[in-house]
Design a protein around this motif. Structure first.
Motif, PDB file in Angstrom:
ATOM      1  N   GLU A  55     -42.771 -26.679  42.528  1.00 58.01           N
ATOM      2  CA  GLU A  55     -43.345 -28.012  42.704  1.00 58.01           C
ATOM      3  C   GLU A  55     -44.852 -27.988  42.523  1.00 58.01           C
ATOM      4  OE1 GLU A  55     -41.911 -29.350  46.545  1.00 58.01           O
ATOM      5  OE2 GLU A  55     -40.617 -30.818  45.552  1.00 58.01           O
ATOM      6  N   ASP A  56     -45.504 -26.965  43.121  1.00 60.96           N
ATOM      7  CA  ASP A  56     -46.962 -26.844  42.999  1.00 60.96           C
ATOM      8  C   ASP A  56     -47.359 -26.646  41.534  1.00 60.96           C
ATOM      9  OD1 ASP A  56     -47.263 -27.134  45.710  1.00 60.96           O
ATOM     10  OD2 ASP A  56     -47.351 -24.975  46.125  1.00 60.96           O
ATOM     11  N   LYS A  57     -46.622 -25.757  40.819  1.00 60.23           N
ATOM     12  CA  LYS A  57     -46.930 -25.517  39.411  1.00 60.23           C
ATOM     13  C   LYS A  57     -46.709 -26.776  38.584  1.00 60.23           C
ATOM     14  CE  LYS A  57     -47.985 -21.132  39.607  1.00 60.23           C
ATOM     15  NZ  LYS A  57     -49.360 -20.658  39.275  1.00 60.23           N
ATOM     16  N   SER A  58     -45.648 -27.536  38.930  1.00 56.65           N
ATOM     17  CA  SER A  58     -45.374 -28.770  38.186  1.00 56.65           C
ATOM     18  C   SER A  58     -46.503 -29.770  38.356  1.00 56.65           C
ATOM     19  CB  SER A  58     -44.047 -29.379  38.653  1.00 56.65           C
ATOM     20  OG  SER A  58     -42.959 -28.511  38.384  1.00 56.65           O
ATOM     21  N   ARG A  59     -47.001 -29.870  39.605  1.00 54.92           N
ATOM     22  CA  ARG A  59     -48.139 -30.775  39.844  1.00 54.92           C
ATOM     23  C   ARG A  59     -49.371 -30.313  39.077  1.00 54.92           C
ATOM     24  NH1 ARG A  59     -45.870 -31.211  45.145  1.00 54.92           N
ATOM     25  NH2 ARG A  59     -47.031 -29.367  45.821  1.00 54.92           N
ATOM     26  N   GLN A  60     -49.603 -29.005  39.065  1.00 52.17           N
ATOM     27  CA  GLN A  60     -50.752 -28.482  38.327  1.00 52.17           C
ATOM     28  C   GLN A  60     -50.618 -28.745  36.831  1.00 52.17           C
ATOM     29  OE1 GLN A  60     -51.258 -24.342  39.336  1.00 52.17           O
ATOM     30  NE2 GLN A  60     -51.221 -24.741  41.531  1.00 52.17           N
ATOM     31  N   LEU A  61     -49.397 -28.555  36.299  1.00 52.74           N
ATOM     32  CA  LEU A  61     -49.172 -28.817  34.881  1.00 52.74           C
ATOM     33  C   LEU A  61     -49.339 -30.295  34.553  1.00 52.74           C
ATOM     34  CD1 LEU A  61     -46.084 -26.510  34.181  1.00 52.74           C
ATOM     35  CD2 LEU A  61     -48.415 -26.183  33.366  1.00 52.74           C
ATOM     36  N   GLU A  62     -48.901 -31.147  35.472  1.00 52.79           N
ATOM     37  CA  GLU A  62     -49.054 -32.589  35.247  1.00 52.79           C
ATOM     38  C   GLU A  62     -50.525 -32.971  35.197  1.00 52.79           C
ATOM     39  OE1 GLU A  62     -47.732 -36.828  37.352  1.00 52.79           O
ATOM     40  OE2 GLU A  62     -46.981 -34.915  38.121  1.00 52.79           O
ATOM     41  N   ALA A  64     -52.992 -30.907  34.441  1.00 57.84           N
ATOM     42  CA  ALA A  64     -53.530 -30.325  33.214  1.00 57.84           C
ATOM     43  C   ALA A  64     -53.156 -31.171  31.998  1.00 57.84           C
ATOM     44  CB  ALA A  64     -53.020 -28.898  33.050  1.00 57.84           C
ATOM     45  N   SER A  65     -51.922 -31.703  32.004  1.00 60.56           N
ATOM     46  CA  SER A  65     -51.483 -32.535  30.887  1.00 60.56           C
ATOM     47  C   SER A  65     -52.313 -33.812  30.801  1.00 60.56           C
ATOM     48  CB  SER A  65     -50.000 -32.875  31.047  1.00 60.56           C
ATOM     49  OG  SER A  65     -49.554 -33.709  29.997  1.00 60.56           O
ATOM     50  N   ARG A  66     -52.620 -34.411  31.978  1.00 59.95           N
ATOM     51  CA  ARG A  66     -53.468 -35.620  31.971  1.00 59.95           C
ATOM     52  C   ARG A  66     -54.857 -35.300  31.447  1.00 59.95           C
ATOM     53  NH1 ARG A  66     -51.010 -36.822  37.099  1.00 59.95           N
ATOM     54  NH2 ARG A  66     -52.890 -36.088  38.163  1.00 59.95           N
ATOM     55  N   HIS A  67     -55.400 -34.152  31.877  1.00 62.92           N
ATOM     56  CA  HIS A  67     -56.721 -33.755  31.390  1.00 62.92           C
ATOM     57  C   HIS A  67     -56.695 -33.514  29.882  1.00 62.92           C
ATOM     58  CE1 HIS A  67     -58.415 -33.785  35.278  1.00 62.92           C
ATOM     59  NE2 HIS A  67     -57.964 -32.593  35.705  1.00 62.92           N
ATOM     60  N   LYS A  68     -55.607 -32.881  29.405  1.00 61.45           N
ATOM     61  CA  LYS A  68     -55.482 -32.625  27.974  1.00 61.45           C
ATOM     62  C   LYS A  68     -55.435 -33.936  27.202  1.00 61.45           C
ATOM     63  CE  LYS A  68     -51.527 -32.160  26.345  1.00 61.45           C
ATOM     64  NZ  LYS A  68     -50.129 -31.747  26.132  1.00 61.45           N
ATOM     65  N   SER A  69     -54.643 -34.893  27.707  1.00 64.17           N
ATOM     66  CA  SER A  69     -54.529 -36.177  27.016  1.00 64.17           C
ATOM     67  C   SER A  69     -55.871 -36.900  26.980  1.00 64.17           C
ATOM     68  CB  SER A  69     -53.476 -37.046  27.720  1.00 64.17           C
ATOM     69  OG  SER A  69     -52.202 -36.437  27.674  1.00 64.17           O
ATOM     70  N   ALA A  70     -56.591 -36.846  28.109  1.00 63.16           N
ATOM     71  CA  ALA A  70     -57.904 -37.489  28.153  1.00 63.16           C
ATOM     72  C   ALA A  70     -58.869 -36.809  27.183  1.00 63.16           C
ATOM     73  CB  ALA A  70     -58.463 -37.439  29.573  1.00 63.16           C
ATOM     74  N   ASP A 128     -51.809 -36.772  17.902  1.00 64.50           N
ATOM     75  CA  ASP A 128     -50.629 -37.587  18.194  1.00 64.50           C
ATOM     76  C   ASP A 128     -49.992 -37.045  19.474  1.00 64.50           C
ATOM     77  OD1 ASP A 128     -48.249 -38.954  18.309  1.00 64.50           O
ATOM     78  OD2 ASP A 128     -47.976 -38.952  16.146  1.00 64.50           O
ATOM     79  N   LEU A 129     -50.293 -37.678  20.595  1.00 60.60           N
ATOM     80  CA  LEU A 129     -49.853 -37.149  21.892  1.00 60.60           C
ATOM     81  C   LEU A 129     -48.333 -37.127  22.020  1.00 60.60           C
ATOM     82  CD1 LEU A 129     -52.447 -38.849  24.268  1.00 60.60           C
ATOM     83  CD2 LEU A 129     -52.453 -36.536  23.358  1.00 60.60           C
ATOM     84  N   ALA A 130     -47.677 -38.079  21.390  1.00 60.59           N
ATOM     85  CA  ALA A 130     -46.220 -38.093  21.479  1.00 60.59           C
ATOM     86  C   ALA A 130     -45.638 -36.824  20.871  1.00 60.59           C
ATOM     87  CB  ALA A 130     -45.657 -39.331  20.773  1.00 60.59           C
ATOM     88  N   LYS A 131     -46.211 -36.389  19.739  1.00 64.06           N
ATOM     89  CA  LYS A 131     -45.733 -35.167  19.108  1.00 64.06           C
ATOM     90  C   LYS A 131     -46.063 -33.944  19.955  1.00 64.06           C
ATOM     91  CE  LYS A 131     -46.459 -37.146  14.523  1.00 64.06           C
ATOM     92  NZ  LYS A 131     -47.255 -37.068  13.287  1.00 64.06           N
TER      93      LYS A 131
END
Length: 240
Positions: A55-62, A64-70, A128-131
């Motif tokens: 769960e902790d890793k999933s939150r961290q990945l989420e 990180a994913s938001r930061h990557k998208s930004a 292309d974030l979807a890809k």
């Protein structure tokens, strides 16, 4: 009092303790039962800990994913703006100076324009974030004449070829139409040619394109260092 350790992979997680008012030994079946409980309890505790870690890793990945998208969204503007300016100025110079430039100079401007357009297409693919999130590339099929696309690929790669290397094309304008994603075809051919140019110090880099039944075959060959057997075994693995 009876205490049974909770062990998991030779690590002590705790203890299972049972007490009673009357003195005396516990029956073997009771001890065996508590040992079974202890084993199951240790497994349950370990699984619970692993679940919390996941769960902790999933939150961290989420996050990180938001930061990557930004980051990608911001870089989209930062990269596209100057690149579109370069493409626009190249077109203006080509349009207004065609009669004043030597053929070789005009050809070099065409290469600049083609390289800028190719880079813009690659940036659009990366951004292309979807890809990116789906881990796949959407194929956009269209019927094209492959010869002009391949000619543009050759012109794009030409500046990368060393003076001691000759870039050879073995195809003509008689190639049949192709149902293909034009940008992906261009990207694949340029990647193969640029890699060949990078690792070829002298000799030739050659692109062969020919009919093959109802389709077309593409082959890039060079006189460079080639691949080892180990590298060949990993040729089609995803780049990490």
């Amino acid at each position: 009092l009876l205490a049974v350790p909770l062990l998991r992979e030779n690590r002590l997680l705790g203890g299972l303790v049972v007490n009673r008012k009357s003195a005396g030994e516990f029956a073997p079946r009771v001890i065996d039962l508590l040992k079974t409980f202890a084993t199951q309890s240790a497994l349950a505790i370990q699984n619970a800990r692993l679940f919390r870690e996941i769960e902790d890793k999933s939150r961290q990945l989420e996050i990180a994913s938001r930061h990557k998208s930004a980051f990608l969204a911001n870089m989209s503007h930062e990269l596209r703006t100057p690149l579109n300016a370069i493409i626009g100025f190249a077109r203006i110079v080509m349009r207004k100076s065609q009669d004043q430039l030597e053929p070789k100079q005009f050809e070099n401007l065409e290469k600049i324009l083609a390289s800028g357009q190719q880079l813009l297409a690659l940036i659009n693919t990366i951004l292309d974030l979807a890809k990116v999130e789906a881990g796949r590339v959407e194929v956009k099929l269209a019927e094209i004449d492959p010869a002009p696309v391949l000619e543009q690929c050759m012109r794009t790669v030409e500046p990368l070829v060393k003076d001691t290397v000759k870039l050879i094309k073995a195809f003509d304008g008689e190639l049949p139409p192709m149902l293909v994603d034009e940008e992906l075809l261009r990207q694949i051919v340029i990647n193969l040619l640029s890699n060949a140019a990078k690792f070829t110090e002298r000799g030739t880099v050659r692109l062969d394109v020919a009919r093959a039944g109802d389709g077309i075959t593409f082959a890039v060959s060079d006189t460079g260092i080639g691949l080892t057997e180990e590298q060949r075994s990993r040729l089609f693995e995803a780049v990490s």
